[in-house]
Every structure is written in structure tokens, then in C-alpha cells.
Design an enzyme around this catalytic site. Structure first.
Site, PDB file in Angstrom:
ATOM      1  N   GLU A 307      27.500 -55.612 -12.883  1.00 21.28           N
ATOM      2  CA  GLU A 307      28.435 -56.575 -13.048  1.00 21.28           C
ATOM      3  C   GLU A 307      29.365 -56.061 -13.787  1.00 21.28           C
ATOM      4  OE1 GLU A 307      27.840 -59.280 -17.491  1.00 21.28           O
ATOM      5  OE2 GLU A 307      26.548 -57.440 -17.123  1.00 21.28           O
ATOM      6  N   LYS A 369      30.531 -67.587 -14.644  1.00 21.90           N
ATOM      7  CA  LYS A 369      29.154 -66.977 -15.964  1.00 21.90           C
ATOM      8  C   LYS A 369      29.340 -68.510 -16.969  1.00 21.90           C
ATOM      9  CE  LYS A 369      26.342 -64.417 -18.507  1.00 21.90           C
ATOM     10  NZ  LYS A 369      26.767 -63.110 -19.696  1.00 21.90           N
ATOM     11  N   CYS A 420      23.528 -61.430 -16.011  1.00 20.55           N
ATOM     12  CA  CYS A 420      23.239 -60.495 -17.188  1.00 20.55           C
ATOM     13  C   CYS A 420      22.547 -61.251 -17.727  1.00 20.55           C
ATOM     14  CB  CYS A 420      24.392 -60.129 -18.306  1.00 20.55           C
ATOM     15  SG  CYS A 420      23.983 -58.742 -19.520  1.00 20.55           S
TER      16      CYS A 420
END
Length: 544
Positions: A307, A369, A420
Site C-alpha cells: 500500500e 479505497k 489495509c
């Protein structure tokens, strides 16, 4: 209030402990609840001592026994006592399990050290409101018999579900994680998911509290709750053992993965002037020889980086893109990166925390995301809070992506991308596309470098691994500082690199397992189980 028999009470030892907890008051009662909660954190990664969860959950039974004698009615002492005990137990549990969040405040201490008390004390204090609510709900159905543990399971289980869903949810360190890490017991997630494991864990670990209620000859055989908990434990163990034995790992033909774990310190990661050196190190590490058949990038089909891999916008750095294209020789790169729309300055444009699929210098696909971290990646109620001086707690504010969707990369099955924090949400990891197709691979890119060598990265890894079991899908996880791993659809870790090590993970891609019961029924599983447990709790309450 459940009564201990005179014969057992007279012997002292273990049987005197419940009486002392039941009768405790004031700060003694609060300290007991807090300590029991803190001991329960030993059941979580990296300790994984599942029996430690007995401490908070048996203590919870005795604290509620004590609350049962302190008044009546919603405004009475019984409910206030139950709420107070639940809050102190939850505060101890979350403080001991989440203290490591403070490490993120010290990465750029000059800007964010002020928030350290909020992260270390404030968040556990807020999360403890959920066990407090759970204790109140349990107290409403409390009884004097062994069936009262079903009241505890209903109350705390419902509170854990609410914690995972209210205000975007924070299902971190649920009680069910004690079973998720306990060998074959974790396979139960394929049937009932994380929140079903919450209910099972509460019943199993609270059951010992009911055994001391009866005389020596009837402690177990006539104790319906204890027999139910024991049967549940045996059933989960047998199911998990048989499931693992019956399904050896199989692999996708023609896919050779390389996961790059740079172990880059967080304080250096977001300095743009370090960008050229960071990319040079990435490419050098990615081309490292690890075996006769893995002499570098030429011997893999897909290279995956973690990430937010770059301290700049990769799509706006043509020199970086050219260097990547030369080094990768046409191989597919999947990497975390910031992505912009418009000018990306936060006013006239947008900036996303993304996963990008590259071949050469061409961007083939991306995912933005969608489930952002409150106060970390966005500021909830910004219009209200920012004028009051409240801001985000760590560097970086992102715009929200359009929602969960599949990511397509040449040569790989359909991917469910998880950046994440998105990997912690049970039932949301593998969304079905509009065309009705499920993904066949979970891809989790993360950067746990904010938290150093604390329990945080281990806890995050365990939750991502549980998503693989729930969905029956292989998981490829790439983390900046670790833990990076290839995991099959049964949660078996096939290849991995430990926390804090620099290197690469080479491995084949496992095939997807058969669609699990939990994946088929999803959100229906928990309400059905909760209704059954509520019925048993109500039976105990009716019998008195």
C-alpha cells in the site's frame, strides 16, 4: 443472583473467588472488571493464548450475578451496576489490546503527539461503551441458573455486532478472535463468520462460571449450559480438523507470484525527496534471486508491492514509470499508489488511496479505497469538528472510492481488492459484481509501518487471514513492514515473511475453495444464531 452451594463455598480456593467478585463493590469491583478484561487480551495475537479469554467472560458472569442484587428497573442500581462493570471490563480489554495505536501518533510527533492520549485512552474508553451496553442487555434477561450464559452471549454478541457496524464500524479484536487463532477452531468461520464466532466464544469461555453453581455430583452432567458449550467446542474442533484434512491446497497453473516487502521506515516513506532512492531500492529488491528457478523478475509472472508504495503520485512521474517499465520487462505490477482526479489538491480535484495494475508504463486497472479509517484517512462530521479544532490524527486525508468492486489483472483470477483496514470487515471482503460473479482471490495491500513491532500488525494479519477462511478464497497479502504472505482458502499460511524483515515472498497462487456456507448466507447467519441464543436466554429468565 446465582447462589454458590454452601459445600463448595466452604472449601475456599477457586470457589471463594466467585463469591468475592459477586460481592465486590466500589473500586474493588471496577479493578476486578478492568483486570479481567486486560487479561483477556492475551488471547489475541501475537500471544494467541486462547484460554486467557476465560478470565473476562467468567468474570463477566459473576459481575452480572452481583449486579442482579443491586436494585431493579431500568433506572435502578442493577442496570447501572451492570453498565459500570461492562464498561470497566471493556476498558481493560481494549486498552490492553489497542495501546499500540499510540505508535502512529509518534511517527510525526511534532504534529500529532498531542493526540497520543486520545488514541491510547480515548478510543478504548469509547469502545468500552459497547460491552457496557452488552452487560445491560444481558442483565435484562439474567437468571439464576446456568442458562444465564446465553443472556451474556446475546447481550455481548449483539454489542460486538453493533461495534462492527455503527459509525462505519470497528470490528477489531472481537471476542471471537480467540477462537479464530486456536488451530482448527478457526475453521468455524466458514460456517458462521466472525460474529458467529463471537457468540460461540462467549458461550465456551463463560461456561466455567456455571460449574461452581452446583454440588460435586451435578456440576457438569446436569448443567445444560456447560454441556452445550462443551459440545460446541468439540463440534468446532471436529469440523475444523476434518475440513483441513479433506482439502489439500491446490494451485492455479501458470502463476508465479513475487511479493515485495521493503520494510521502509514510516518516517522516511512520505518524503518526496527520497522518491528516486526508494524506487531504486524497490526495483533492486524485486529482482533479487531467491532460488535456481527464481533468479529475479524474469522468473515471475506477477510482482506485487504494498500500500502507498511511493511518496509521490506515480502517474505524474514519467521517469519513475519508465524505470519500472524497463525493469519489469512486460511483467504485471500490482502496487499501492496515490491516484488523483483533477488537480488532486483536495479542493478542485480528488486524491485516492488506490491499487494500480501496470504493464510497462500503462495503467491497466485501478481500485480506490472505499472504507476509510475515521480520523486517520478522513474526518467524520468535518464541517462540525474542524471549526472546533479537531483534525485527523495521522498524516494523509483521502477521498472515498466508489465502493467495493472487482479488480482485473491479466493472468489472475477476478480479484477482491482490500486496502489495509478494509480487510477487517466480515462479510464485506468478497462482494459480488453486477454480473453476479464472485471474486476468486483476496488481495490485501497494507502499510502497518505506522505501528512498528507492536501487536497491531499481528492482529491485522490475523483478521485478514480470517477473511480467507470465511470466504473460502486465497489471500495474497503484501505489507510494507510485514506480515506479507500467501494464504489458501482454508487459512493455511503457505509462504510468508515475518514482521520487520526486508525481502520478497515467492510462491504459487492457490485456487479458490468451494463457496462456504457463510459466503452463501452472509448477513443471515448472525441474526439466526442470535435469535436462537435469545430464546434460550429467555427460557432461563422465565424459569427464574
Amino acid at each position: 443472583m446465582a447462589q454458590l452451594s454452601q459445600s463448595t463455598a466452604a472449601r475456599g480456593g477457586l470457589t471463594s473467588l466467585p463469591e468475592r467478585i459477586i460481592l465486590a463493590d466500589g473500586w474493588t469491583r471496577r479493578l476486578v472488571a478492568f483486570t479481567a478484561g486486560a487479561v483477556g487480551a492475551l488471547a489475541l495475537p501475537p500471544f494467541d493464548f486462547a484460554p486467557a479469554m476465560v478470565a473476562p467472560l467468567t468474570t463477566a458472569v459473576w459481575l452480572l450475578d452481583g449486579a442482579a442484587g443491586r436494585g431493579a428497573g431500568l433506572r435502578g442500581g442493577a442496570f447501572l451496576s451492570a453498565a459500570g462493570a461492562g464498561w470497566w471490563l471493556g476498558f481493560g480489554y481494549f486498552l490492553a489490546g489497542l495501546w499500540w495505536l499510540g505508535a502512529a501518533m509518534l511517527v510525526e510527533a511534532d504534529q500529532f503527539a498531542w493526540a497520543l492520549p486520545l488514541a491510547v485512552l480515548g478510543l478504548p474508553a469509547a469502545l468500552a461503551l459497547f460491552p457496557a451496553l452488552g452487560f445491560v442487555l444481558a442483565r435484562a434477561l439474567w437468571s439464576s441458573g446456568s442458562l444465564r450464559i446465553f443472556a451474556l452471549a446475546a447481550g455481548l454478541g449483539a454489542a460486538e455486532w453493533l461495534r462492527g457496524h455503527m459509525l462505519t464500524g470497528f470490528p477489531w479484536n472481537d471476542f471471537g478472535m480467540a477462537l479464530a487463532q486456536a488451530g482448527p477452531l478457526g475453521q468455524g468461520a466458514a460456517l458462521i463468520g466472525l460474529h458467529g464466532l463471537d457468540l460461540a466464544a462467549i458461550l465456551i469461555f463463560a461456561a466455567p462460571a456455571t460449574i461452581v453453581d452446583r454440588g460435586p455430583g451435578e456440576r457438569f452432567l446436569s448443567n445444560g449450559a456447560a454441556r452445550t458449550a462443551a459440545a460446541l467446542l468439540v463440534a468446532l474442533t471436529a469440523y475444523g480438523t476434518l475440513r483441513l484434512a479433506a482439502h489439500p491446497t491446490e494451485y492455479v497453473d501458470g502463476v508465479k507470484l513475487r511479493l515485495m516487502q521493503p520494510n521502509l521506515p514510516q518516517d522516511a516513506k512520505f518524503r518526496p525527496d527520497n522518491g528516486p532512492q526508494i524506487l531504486h531500492d524497490y526495483l533492486g529488491l524485486s529482482d533479487r534471486a531467491t532460488a535456481p528457478d527464481r533468479t529475479g523478475i524474469a522468473d515471475v509472472t506477477h510482482l506485487i508491492w504494498p500500500e502507498s508504495a511511493f511518496p509521490y503520485i506515480l502517474s505524474r512521474e514519467p521517469q519513475a514509470l519508465s524505470a519500472i517499465a524497463r525493469a519489469l520487462q512486460g511483467k504485471i505490477l500490482i502496487t499501492g499508489a496515490a491516484r488523483v482526479e483533477g488537480d488532486g489538491d483536495g479542493r478542485r480535484g480528488k486524491i485516492f488511496n488506490s491499487i494500480e495494475v501496470l504493464q510497462g508504463a500503462r495503467l491497466l486497472a485501478f481500485y480506490d479505497k472505499a472504507h476509510l479509517v475515521p480520523f486517520g484517512e478522513y474526518l467524520p462530521l468535518e464541517g462540525l469538528l474542524r471549526p472546533l479544532g479537531v483534525s485527523h490524527l495521522v498524516p494523509g486525508i483521502w477521498d472515498q472510492g466508489q465502493g467495493p468492486r472487482a479488480l482485473v489483472a491479466p493472468g489472475l483470477p477476478r480479484i477482491a481488492p482490500l486496502i489495509c483496514y478494509e480487510a477487517i470487515f466480515s462479510g464485506e471482503a468478497a462482494p459480488i459484481d453486477k454480473d453476479g460473479k464472485r471474486p476468486e482471490l483476496l488481495l490485501n495491500l497494507t502499510n502497518d509501518g505506522w505501528f512498528g513491532r507492536t501487536p497491531g500488525p499481528y492482529q491485522h494479519f490475523a483478521q485478514a487471514r480470517l477473511r480467507a477462511i470465511e470466504e473460502g478464497l486465497p489471500l495474497v497479502r503484501v505489507a510494507n513492514t510485514g506480515i506479507s504472505a500467501i494464504i489458501d482458502g482454508y487459512g493455511r499460511v503457505l509462504e510468508s515473511l515475518p514482521l520487520g524483515e526486508k525481502g520478497v515472498v515467492d510462491g504459487r497462487l492457490p485456487t479458490a475453495a468451494a463457496e462456504t456456507f457463510f459466503a452463501r448466507l452472509g448477513g443471515f447467519v448472525f441474526p439466526i444464531l442470535l435469535a436462537l441464543i435469545l430464546a434460550l436466554a429467555a427460557r432461563g429468565w422465565w424459569r427464574g
